[in-house]
Design a protein around this motif. Sequence first.
Motif: not given
Length: 499
Positions: A109-126
Amino acid sequence: MTLKKGCMMVRPKNRMRAGMRHIFLVAYVLILAGCTMGPDYQRPVVDQPDSFRYAAEDARDTSNLSWWRQFQDPVLDGLIHEALANNKNLRIAAANIEQAAAVLTQVRSPLFPQANYGGNAARQRVSELNAAPIPGYVSNPQNAFQVFAGATWEIDLWGRIQRLSESAQASLFATEEAHRGVILSLVASVANTYIQLRGLDEQLLIARNSMDSYGEAVKLFELQFKYGQVSRMTVEQARTRFETAAAMIPQFESQIAQAENALSILLGRNPGPIVRGRSLQELALPAVPSGLPSQLLERRPDVVQAEQNLIAANAQIGAAKALYFPTISLTGSYGQASEDLSDLFKGPARQWGYSGSVTGPIFTAGLVSGQVRQAEAARKAALLAYESSIQSAFADVENALVDRIKIAEQIQAQGRLVDAAREYARLARLQYKGGYVPYSTVLQAEEQLFPAELNYAQYNASLYASLINIYKAMGGGWVAEANKLTARPNEKGHNEMSK
């Protein structure tokens, strides 16, 4: 807005695409300029004889046929088919092939490009206490949303991954040969055990017939002793012969039960009785298969497996040596980021990046050199194992061939011995009835006949077994024919029952 570069106008939205093209172009050039580390495999030169010393003159080319059919026993054919469909060791070997194939997929498998995906959501108060005031245009709390896709690719400049793939592929081939080796041993074991069982049946029949005959003599002498015609010693001599045959029956019955249980396990069954087909005398004698020592390098699964293990070990040397050189990796990402979910997929939320990295060893305290020495030592061991498997294969064939010849000679001599013992017993009985010799002479003659008949039946079974061992020792295309019968037609029903 556009940026001027030389005489070309490059738009900002095309900068990532153009940059990635340049990186992949550089990577492609590096791959072409790269080299694969380690030695390429070459089959070792093997010292082998030109022919077998005990090759049969009437040998026939039956290496690619289902040789067990030559016995002309449908029951044996059915037992072998059942074993190929249900034997547990064979199923384990098949599962090992699937496992080795999965390992090969992972390694490549490393002979070929490895694709990935992701996402995140956050809410923050300081906190707004004891801190600099927050500007009015900055919201508190804050939201953050992000989705992205990325790709990584390790450039196999030194052939490390290729060598690992080569090793994994050879290991897969070795596992397939191990599966063929299980088939070879399984078919031979089923046939041998069945022949052994029929030989024991024949010996049990001889023992029972002899016991019945001796029992009639005991009754006759007891009657004669009652009327004073013979002495008590004559009665006990006859009883000794009767009990000798009777003592052999439980021994053969025990051996028969053990052979049935062993054959049941080979068939994938619980221990139990085995249906019989033709008797030992009714079985046809298979032809002696022809073959040359050089053909064992291609026929014998264990020899081919040992060579594949050697190929795998040879490739590991290159993979280990490649660790001396730097690893080059490319990474890239593209995504969207925004504080408001409604703006996430708008143009200004776009973000991207790409990079390349080079890492290499400077000082490893023998980590890499130790792996190289380990791989080289493993190759030496695999080479010796390969050479040893070839020599063992030659010896197996020679032993099987000479065994067949000598057993055939034993059968001829034993047959003459049985004929002589029968004639001796017949003449002794005639002389005893005529009053010329004591009964001990008859007893002595029949004591020689009984074991001679048992040995003759055992030698006949051994002759069939020797031919089975020749087919096993030589291997051949019949293994592929047997492999076609491993489809396990009853697997569906078995799975439904197990639910």
